[in-house]
Design a protein around this motif. Structure first.
Motif, short mmCIF file in Angstrom:
data_model
loop_
_atom_site.label_atom_id
_atom_site.label_comp_id
_atom_site.label_asym_id
_atom_site.label_seq_id
_atom_site.Cartn_x
_atom_site.Cartn_y
_atom_site.Cartn_z
N GLN A 45 -6.52 2.96 1.43
CA GLN A 45 -5.30 3.32 0.53
C GLN A 45 -5.13 2.13 -0.30
O GLN A 45 -4.47 2.78 -1.55
N GLN A 46 -5.66 1.09 -0.28
CA GLN A 46 -5.28 0.15 -1.29
C GLN A 46 -6.21 0.36 -2.47
O GLN A 46 -5.79 0.06 -3.55
N VAL A 82 -13.50 -5.71 3.25
CA VAL A 82 -12.68 -4.86 2.27
C VAL A 82 -12.11 -5.83 1.16
O VAL A 82 -11.91 -5.46 0.04
N ARG A 83 -11.55 -7.14 1.65
CA ARG A 83 -10.80 -7.84 0.49
C ARG A 83 -12.02 -8.30 -0.20
O ARG A 83 -11.80 -8.48 -1.70
N ALA A 84 -13.13 -8.59 -0.11
CA ALA A 84 -14.43 -8.89 -0.79
C ALA A 84 -14.74 -7.87 -1.80
O ALA A 84 -15.14 -8.15 -2.98
N ARG A 100 0.55 -1.08 -0.11
CA ARG A 100 -0.02 0.14 -0.01
C ARG A 100 1.02 1.31 -0.02
O ARG A 100 0.98 2.00 0.99
N ARG A 101 1.41 1.64 -1.26
CA ARG A 101 2.23 2.93 -1.15
C ARG A 101 1.61 3.91 -1.96
O ARG A 101 1.95 4.58 -2.87
N ALA A 102 0.69 4.35 -1.17
CA ALA A 102 0.03 5.58 -1.83
C ALA A 102 0.91 7.02 -1.40
O ALA A 102 1.88 6.74 -0.40
N PHE A 103 0.92 7.84 -2.04
CA PHE A 103 1.55 9.30 -1.92
C PHE A 103 0.91 9.65 -0.57
O PHE A 103 -0.17 10.48 -0.80
N THR A 143 -4.50 -7.83 -1.72
CA THR A 143 -5.64 -7.69 -0.53
C THR A 143 -4.93 -8.21 0.85
O THR A 143 -5.70 -8.54 2.04
N GLU A 144 -3.83 -8.11 0.85
CA GLU A 144 -3.03 -8.76 2.15
C GLU A 144 -3.06 -7.87 3.24
O GLU A 144 -3.03 -6.99 3.29
N GLY A 145 -3.65 -8.55 4.56
CA GLY A 145 -3.93 -7.67 5.81
C GLY A 145 -4.97 -7.06 5.92
O GLY A 145 -5.16 -6.06 6.71
N LEU A 146 -5.98 -7.20 4.94
CA LEU A 146 -7.04 -6.03 4.92
C LEU A 146 -8.44 -6.75 5.62
O LEU A 146 -8.51 -8.27 5.67
N ALA A 147 -9.29 -6.28 6.17
CA ALA A 147 -10.48 -6.89 6.65
C ALA A 147 -11.03 -7.52 5.40
O ALA A 147 -11.32 -7.32 4.50
#
Length: 227
Positions: free
Chosen positions: A135-136, A164-166, A86-89, A157-161
């Protein structure tokens, strides 16, 4: 073929990470790159996107040899990367993140916000104030704003609820249905089976299995993907 990877070898210093990885991806196809942690998936992605130089082998994308191109020129050919982590600015707003990557094509900010309505609601917020899932979505949207020929998702989707993954998997399925070519790295065979046409399994830097997700089950899945 849209993407061809042939006999790819790569190292981190004296430690060899890839030992002749080969696979290909057709236009409009979704291909899953799978394997346990540390087996070479992210290294393979780094070589394709030219973030890392391979020792040897061939990578061709849209008919062009990527082996000597810098990463920014490879990206301009149509590689859209959603990197691991998750590398958002963080200091830019949602709108600014999306517009920073914009290139002419079908994907506009309005279309991204249709895919991820939460981004429209938070267009004026800085990325650092968003939840991890938001962010993802933003990073996926930013990659789409480049109007890529190939969207590369590294553990998106790693580490997401779960909820949110769905939502993100639903968006990936929609992209596939629209004909977007996708290379996806993930560990969830159940969810990959809903989008991937084929899978490539890496083990200790080698491609050890190729085939449809339906064939990667039971003892075979445990052999290659089990903890």
């Amino acid at each position: 073929m849209l993407l061809e990877v042939e006999e790819l070898r790569a190292s981190y210093g004296a430690s060899q990470a890839l030992f002749g990885v080969s696979f290909s991806l057709r236009e409009g196809q979704a291909l899953a790159l799978m394997g346990r942690n540390g087996m070479g998936k992210t290294t393979t992605i780094a070589c394709i996107t030219r973030m890392m130089a391979a020792n040897s082998g061939r990578i061709a994308f849209a008919g062009q040899d990527l082996s000597r191109l810098p990463s920014h020129r490879a990206a301009r050919l149509g590689l859209g990367l959603v990197p691991e982590g998750r590398r958002a600015f963080s200091g830019l707003t949602v709108r600014e993140n999306l517009l920073a990557a914009a290139r002419r094509g079908e994907w506009t900010m309005a279309r991204v916000c249709t895919l991820f309505p939460r981004l429209a609601e938070r267009a004026g917020q800085r990325a650092e104030t968003l939840s991890g899932g938001e962010q993802q979505m933003l990073v996926i949207g930013r990659a789409l704003m480049t109007n890529p020929k190939l969207l590369i998702l590294d553990e998106a989707t790693e580490g997401l609820a779960p909820v949110v993954r769905a939502e993100i998997w639903a968006a990936i399925r929609e992209l596939k249905a629209r004909g977007q070519s996708i290379l996806v790295v993930d560990k969830s065979l159940r969810e990959l089976a809903t989008v991937a046409d084929d899978c490539v399994v890496l083990e200790r830097g080698r491609d050890v299995w190729h085939g449809p997700p339906a064939a990667l089950s039971g003892a075979l899945a445990q052999q290659y993907l089990g903890v």
